[in-house]
Scaffold this motif. Structure first.
Motif, PDB file in Angstrom:
ATOM      1  N   SER A 245      -9.141   3.377 -10.654  1.00 53.65           N
ATOM      2  CA  SER A 245      -9.117   1.948 -10.665  1.00 53.65           C
ATOM      3  C   SER A 245     -10.327   1.614 -11.757  1.00 53.65           C
ATOM      4  CB  SER A 245      -9.577   1.587  -9.298  1.00 53.65           C
ATOM      5  OG  SER A 245      -9.772   0.435  -9.154  1.00 53.65           O
ATOM      6  N   GLU A 326      -6.185  -2.903  -7.883  1.00 55.89           N
ATOM      7  CA  GLU A 326      -4.869  -3.429  -8.593  1.00 55.89           C
ATOM      8  C   GLU A 326      -3.655  -3.097  -7.461  1.00 55.89           C
ATOM      9  OE1 GLU A 326      -7.427  -1.158  -9.428  1.00 55.89           O
ATOM     10  OE2 GLU A 326      -7.880  -1.455 -11.541  1.00 55.89           O
ATOM     11  N   ARG A 327      -2.776  -4.060  -7.882  1.00 52.45           N
ATOM     12  CA  ARG A 327      -1.468  -4.058  -7.011  1.00 52.45           C
ATOM     13  C   ARG A 327      -0.757  -2.598  -7.046  1.00 52.45           C
ATOM     14  NH1 ARG A 327       2.771  -8.829  -7.646  1.00 52.45           N
ATOM     15  NH2 ARG A 327       0.808  -9.720  -6.728  1.00 52.45           N
ATOM     16  N   GLU A 328      -0.524  -1.994  -8.132  1.00 49.61           N
ATOM     17  CA  GLU A 328      -0.044  -0.811  -8.158  1.00 49.61           C
ATOM     18  C   GLU A 328      -0.772   0.305  -7.120  1.00 49.61           C
ATOM     19  OE1 GLU A 328       1.106   0.497 -12.062  1.00 49.61           O
ATOM     20  OE2 GLU A 328       2.444  -1.154 -12.280  1.00 49.61           O
ATOM     21  N   LEU A 329      -1.991   0.174  -7.638  1.00 52.06           N
ATOM     22  CA  LEU A 329      -2.765   1.221  -6.863  1.00 52.06           C
ATOM     23  C   LEU A 329      -2.890   0.912  -5.312  1.00 52.06           C
ATOM     24  CD1 LEU A 329      -4.696   3.608  -6.997  1.00 52.06           C
ATOM     25  CD2 LEU A 329      -6.461   2.192  -7.780  1.00 52.06           C
ATOM     26  N   ASP A 331      -0.496  -0.470  -3.636  1.00 53.68           N
ATOM     27  CA  ASP A 331       0.706   0.199  -3.053  1.00 53.68           C
ATOM     28  C   ASP A 331       0.778   1.552  -2.866  1.00 53.68           C
ATOM     29  OD1 ASP A 331       1.708  -2.563  -3.022  1.00 53.68           O
ATOM     30  OD2 ASP A 331       2.579  -2.431  -4.891  1.00 53.68           O
ATOM     31  N   THR A 332       0.283   2.349  -3.801  1.00 50.91           N
ATOM     32  CA  THR A 332       0.033   3.673  -3.734  1.00 50.91           C
ATOM     33  C   THR A 332      -0.630   4.239  -2.471  1.00 50.91           C
ATOM     34  OG1 THR A 332       0.504   4.037  -6.243  1.00 50.91           O
ATOM     35  CG2 THR A 332      -0.549   5.836  -5.136  1.00 50.91           C
TER      36      THR A 332
END
Length: 350
Positions: A245, A326-329, A331-332
């Motif tokens: 991140s 962050e959005r992608e992280l 969601d992960t």
């Protein structure tokens, strides 16, 4: 006295790291300047004891006190991410001896600009009169540059040594970061000296601190720029890595900048005022040879207290809400651990 080691976890902090007082006790232990005097064999013994304790294989007769002492040495000399031995100058336990010498000399060789000295102490014909130490007002820009470079080089080494080591950095990147950090920091310091050359004397006495504070805002991010570019490793509550991140890196580096400025503040703000008063005393006027060692010693006294205090301002292991990632992280993380872990954790460095 030998204790029951069956339930002993050497990685569990002795003091509550959620409270400032607990963190202060922890850092008073691992920033102890005496640990830098320990021979390499003693440090290697400490690492072996810590590793054996983690595996649950201890030599017969091992005492709890031995393990606690080994952990103190281990934490003071080995990086928490890699377990590798840190260079001595970059360790937090070297902040007092290293910082007191550099800061003491930096403050001593800093001077008021000549036009400020004339305006404050000069006579009507524009000459300096009544100054007990004329040299204080005749320092040159090269002297300021030299000591700021020494200070920022020392800071760059400390910043690199105490980074989050989960973000790999090549030798070329290290060299570029060092040159950029020190050049920008020195330029910032010299620029502030020039900008305040007509400021009141009290402001001029505090220019070194302002310059160091501004330079820290440049030096630390530059030496740890790979963390900002690539992000730093974040983990769930079970210490399983869930990703990298950039926001966590920015938060950690910001906290380190604040801590470093707080570390320098009391000495660099109060010491010039103290020395100004002391230098007016008759015995100090006669014993000018004592000015430098006295200033260095006083710097050491400030740092002996402020190094652990500044390190304890924020937890070394930070927590960040998953919602702030962050959005992608984000969601992960939710896909890996669901809603059971609302926070991620990371080492912010020192």
């Amino acid at each position: 006295m030998e204790g029951d080691l069956s339930g002993f976890n050497i990685d569990t902090p002795r003091w509550d790291q959620r409270s400032f007082l607990g963190r202060l006790k922890h850092f008073l232990s691992i920033t102890d300047p005496r640990t830098i005097l320990q021979p390499e064999q003693e440090l290697d013994w400490a690492k072996a004891m810590v590793e054996q304790s983690r595996m649950g294989v201890m030599p017969p007769g091992t005492q709890v006190e031995q393990l606690l002492y080994a952990k103190k040495l281990y934490d003071s000399a080995f990086h928490p991410d890699t377990g590798e031995k840190m260079n001595m100058i970059g360790r937090m336990s070297f902040q007092v001896p290293g910082g007191m010498i550099i800061t003491g000399f930096m403050l001593h060789f800093y001077s008021f600009p000549v036009d400020t000295a004339l305006r404050t102490f000069g006579s009507t014909d524009g000459t300096l009169q009544g100054l007990s130490d004329l040299s204080r007002f005749t320092q040159t820009v090269p002297a300021v540059i030299f000591w700021q470079w020494v200070n920022q080089s020392f800071n760059a080494l400390v910043n690199y040594t105490n980074r989050n080591a989960a973000s790999p950095t090549s030798v070329r990147q290290m060299a570029f970061s060092y040159l950029t950090a020190t050049t920008t920091a020195v330029a910032t310091a010299v620029g502030m000296n020039m900008w305040t050359k007509r400021a009141p004397p009290l402001v001029c006495r505090w220019v070194p601190f302002a310059a160091v504070a501004a330079a820290n805002c440049v030096n630390i991010p530059m030496m740890r720029q790979q963390e900002l570019i690539q992000g730093i490793s974040v983990k769930d509550k079970n210490q399983n890595e869930v990703g990298h991140s950039q926001r966590a890196a920015a938060l950690g580096i910001t906290q380190v900048v604040i801590s470093r400025i707080a570390m320098a503040a009391p000495g660099m703000i109060l010491l010039p005022v103290i020395m100004e008063r002391l230098e007016k005393l008759d015995f100090m006027k006669k014993a000018k040879v004592l000015h430098v060692p006295l200033q260095v010693t006083l710097c050491g006294c400030f740092l002996l207290f402020m190094v652990p205090v500044a390190c304890a301002l924020f937890p070394q292991t930070c927590e960040l809400p998953v919602s702030c990632l962050e959005r992608e992280l984000r969601d992960t993380v939710k896909a890996k651990v669901g809603e059971s872990s609302p926070y991620v954790y990371f080492n912010k460095g020192l």
